[in-house]
Design a protein around this motif. Sequence first.
Motif, mmCIF file in Angstrom:
data_model
loop_
_atom_site.group_PDB
_atom_site.id
_atom_site.type_symbol
_atom_site.label_atom_id
_atom_site.label_comp_id
_atom_site.label_asym_id
_atom_site.label_seq_id
_atom_site.Cartn_x
_atom_site.Cartn_y
_atom_site.Cartn_z
ATOM 1 N N MET A 102 1.199 4.023 -2.911
ATOM 2 C CA MET A 102 1.203 5.756 -2.506
ATOM 3 C C MET A 102 2.262 6.456 -3.048
ATOM 4 S SD MET A 102 -2.064 5.858 -1.776
ATOM 5 C CE MET A 102 -1.886 7.661 -0.960
ATOM 6 N N ALA A 103 3.375 5.945 -2.631
ATOM 7 C CA ALA A 103 4.808 6.370 -3.194
ATOM 8 C C ALA A 103 4.795 6.648 -4.760
ATOM 9 C CB ALA A 103 5.752 5.865 -2.538
ATOM 10 N N PHE A 104 4.351 5.404 -5.313
ATOM 11 C CA PHE A 104 4.419 5.654 -6.721
ATOM 12 C C PHE A 104 3.309 6.731 -7.413
ATOM 13 C CE2 PHE A 104 1.394 4.166 -10.182
ATOM 14 C CZ PHE A 104 2.394 4.504 -11.318
ATOM 15 N N LEU A 105 2.126 6.712 -6.726
ATOM 16 C CA LEU A 105 1.229 7.721 -7.311
ATOM 17 C C LEU A 105 1.806 9.162 -7.020
ATOM 18 C CD1 LEU A 105 -2.317 6.335 -6.537
ATOM 19 C CD2 LEU A 105 -1.454 6.552 -8.807
ATOM 20 N N GLY A 106 2.359 9.455 -5.616
ATOM 21 C CA GLY A 106 2.815 10.468 -5.417
ATOM 22 C C GLY A 106 3.876 11.176 -6.537
ATOM 23 N N TYR A 107 4.776 10.181 -6.738
ATOM 24 C CA TYR A 107 5.924 10.302 -7.554
ATOM 25 C C TYR A 107 5.561 10.613 -8.994
ATOM 26 C CZ TYR A 107 10.314 9.737 -10.474
ATOM 27 O OH TYR A 107 11.323 9.745 -11.116
ATOM 28 N N TRP A 108 4.471 9.716 -9.712
ATOM 29 C CA TRP A 108 3.992 9.857 -11.082
ATOM 30 C C TRP A 108 3.438 11.018 -11.264
ATOM 31 C CZ3 TRP A 108 -1.438 9.118 -12.018
ATOM 32 C CH2 TRP A 108 -1.671 9.139 -13.619
ATOM 33 N N GLY A 109 2.875 11.499 -10.466
ATOM 34 C CA GLY A 109 2.220 13.068 -10.758
ATOM 35 C C GLY A 109 0.889 13.252 -10.819
ATOM 36 N N VAL A 110 0.059 12.623 -9.625
ATOM 37 C CA VAL A 110 -1.333 12.658 -9.767
ATOM 38 C C VAL A 110 -1.519 14.220 -9.488
ATOM 39 C CG1 VAL A 110 -3.275 12.251 -8.231
ATOM 40 C CG2 VAL A 110 -1.499 10.511 -8.467
ATOM 41 N N TYR A 111 -0.888 15.177 -9.373
ATOM 42 C CA TYR A 111 -1.286 16.595 -8.911
ATOM 43 C C TYR A 111 -0.633 17.498 -9.932
ATOM 44 C CZ TYR A 111 -2.114 14.492 -4.272
ATOM 45 O OH TYR A 111 -2.812 13.826 -3.148
ATOM 46 N N ASP A 112 -0.069 16.887 -10.960
ATOM 47 C CA ASP A 112 0.599 17.545 -12.099
ATOM 48 C C ASP A 112 -0.690 18.521 -12.839
ATOM 49 O OD1 ASP A 112 3.242 16.863 -11.773
ATOM 50 O OD2 ASP A 112 3.052 15.250 -13.297
ATOM 51 N N GLN A 113 -0.189 19.561 -13.266
ATOM 52 C CA GLN A 113 -1.101 20.755 -14.044
ATOM 53 C C GLN A 113 -0.987 20.061 -15.425
ATOM 54 O OE1 GLN A 113 -2.835 22.784 -13.017
ATOM 55 N NE2 GLN A 113 -1.864 22.538 -10.655
ATOM 56 N N GLY A 114 -2.297 20.243 -16.071
ATOM 57 C CA GLY A 114 -2.329 19.603 -17.421
ATOM 58 C C GLY A 114 -3.526 18.771 -17.500
ATOM 59 N N ASP A 115 -3.795 18.225 -18.938
ATOM 60 C CA ASP A 115 -4.850 17.457 -19.187
ATOM 61 C C ASP A 115 -4.311 15.894 -19.039
ATOM 62 O OD1 ASP A 115 -6.462 19.804 -19.783
ATOM 63 O OD2 ASP A 115 -5.843 19.642 -21.893
ATOM 64 N N TRP A 116 -5.391 15.427 -18.726
ATOM 65 C CA TRP A 116 -5.164 13.856 -18.389
ATOM 66 C C TRP A 116 -5.472 12.891 -19.508
ATOM 67 C CZ3 TRP A 116 -6.402 10.905 -13.217
ATOM 68 C CH2 TRP A 116 -5.668 11.671 -12.189
ATOM 69 N N ARG A 117 -4.651 11.936 -20.084
ATOM 70 C CA ARG A 117 -4.824 11.370 -21.080
ATOM 71 C C ARG A 117 -5.813 9.973 -20.548
ATOM 72 N NH1 ARG A 117 0.926 9.737 -22.781
ATOM 73 N NH2 ARG A 117 0.876 9.804 -20.370
ATOM 74 N N VAL A 118 -6.103 9.254 -21.515
ATOM 75 C CA VAL A 118 -7.168 8.079 -21.016
ATOM 76 C C VAL A 118 -6.235 7.113 -20.286
ATOM 77 C CG1 VAL A 118 -8.367 5.999 -21.979
ATOM 78 C CG2 VAL A 118 -8.580 8.318 -23.268
ATOM 79 N N PHE A 134 0.868 -1.052 -0.088
ATOM 80 C CA PHE A 134 0.064 -0.049 0.009
ATOM 81 C C PHE A 134 0.756 1.168 -0.169
ATOM 82 C CE2 PHE A 134 -3.218 3.112 1.516
ATOM 83 C CZ PHE A 134 -4.472 2.620 0.752
ATOM 84 N N ALA A 135 1.997 1.361 0.784
ATOM 85 C CA ALA A 135 2.892 2.439 0.962
ATOM 86 C C ALA A 135 3.635 2.451 -0.498
ATOM 87 C CB ALA A 135 3.804 2.298 2.128
ATOM 88 N N VAL A 136 4.240 1.529 -0.973
ATOM 89 C CA VAL A 136 4.714 1.309 -2.067
ATOM 90 C C VAL A 136 3.956 1.902 -3.250
ATOM 91 C CG1 VAL A 136 5.731 0.100 -4.106
ATOM 92 C CG2 VAL A 136 6.313 -0.397 -1.736
ATOM 93 N N PHE A 172 -2.763 -5.833 -9.454
ATOM 94 C CA PHE A 172 -3.495 -4.236 -9.795
ATOM 95 C C PHE A 172 -2.251 -3.003 -9.780
ATOM 96 C CE2 PHE A 172 -7.438 -6.406 -9.908
ATOM 97 C CZ PHE A 172 -8.103 -5.966 -11.124
ATOM 98 N N ILE A 173 -1.758 -3.041 -8.606
ATOM 99 C CA ILE A 173 -0.814 -2.065 -8.547
ATOM 100 C C ILE A 173 0.449 -2.083 -9.388
ATOM 101 C CG2 ILE A 173 0.925 -0.999 -6.893
ATOM 102 C CD1 ILE A 173 -1.664 -0.470 -5.889
ATOM 103 N N TRP A 174 0.949 -3.359 -9.649
ATOM 104 C CA TRP A 174 1.942 -3.238 -10.638
ATOM 105 C C TRP A 174 1.472 -3.298 -12.259
ATOM 106 C CZ3 TRP A 174 6.522 -2.646 -10.067
ATOM 107 C CH2 TRP A 174 7.224 -2.925 -8.769
ATOM 108 N N LEU A 175 0.226 -3.463 -12.316
ATOM 109 C CA LEU A 175 -0.355 -3.277 -13.624
ATOM 110 C C LEU A 175 -0.482 -1.878 -13.886
ATOM 111 C CD1 LEU A 175 -1.519 -4.665 -16.141
ATOM 112 C CD2 LEU A 175 -3.868 -4.619 -15.311
ATOM 113 N N SER A 176 -0.962 -1.331 -12.721
ATOM 114 C CA SER A 176 -1.033 0.333 -12.748
ATOM 115 C C SER A 176 0.463 0.905 -13.165
ATOM 116 C CB SER A 176 -1.504 1.008 -11.342
ATOM 117 O OG SER A 176 -1.503 2.290 -11.481
ATOM 118 N N VAL A 177 1.262 0.469 -12.559
ATOM 119 C CA VAL A 177 2.726 0.957 -12.681
ATOM 120 C C VAL A 177 3.077 0.747 -14.233
ATOM 121 C CG1 VAL A 177 5.218 0.764 -12.025
ATOM 122 C CG2 VAL A 177 3.318 0.971 -10.265
#
Length: 98
Positions: A23-39, A19-21, A87-92
């Motif tokens: 969450m760290a991935f989502l934080g690093y990946w850029g959930v909060y980046d500005q700009g449009d999201w792709r599919v 779960f922590a890994v 599912f986490i690794w598929l997401s990554v």
Amino acid sequence: MRAPVGSVTGLCSASATMFAVGMAFLGYWGVYDQGDWRVSDYFVVVLALIGFAALGSVPWIVTTPVAEEEAEKVVEARRALAVGIAFIWLSVSIAVFA
């Protein structure tokens, strides 16, 4: 057959770690980046949320009281852990290769 000693602790620790890994991935990946999201970005977030739900349910499943001593929930908790990790690794993978 009873589960090995430490199975409950191990499953809870493994689910919390993944779960922590995630969450760290989502934080690093850029959930909060500005700009449009792709599919593909939506797929990443939805798959990660499903994985988080599965990982979060592991401690609940494995510590649920049972009527009989023989009917432990370790097998179901292992399956939930495997689904959550998948599912986490598929997401990554989608985030890295898309």
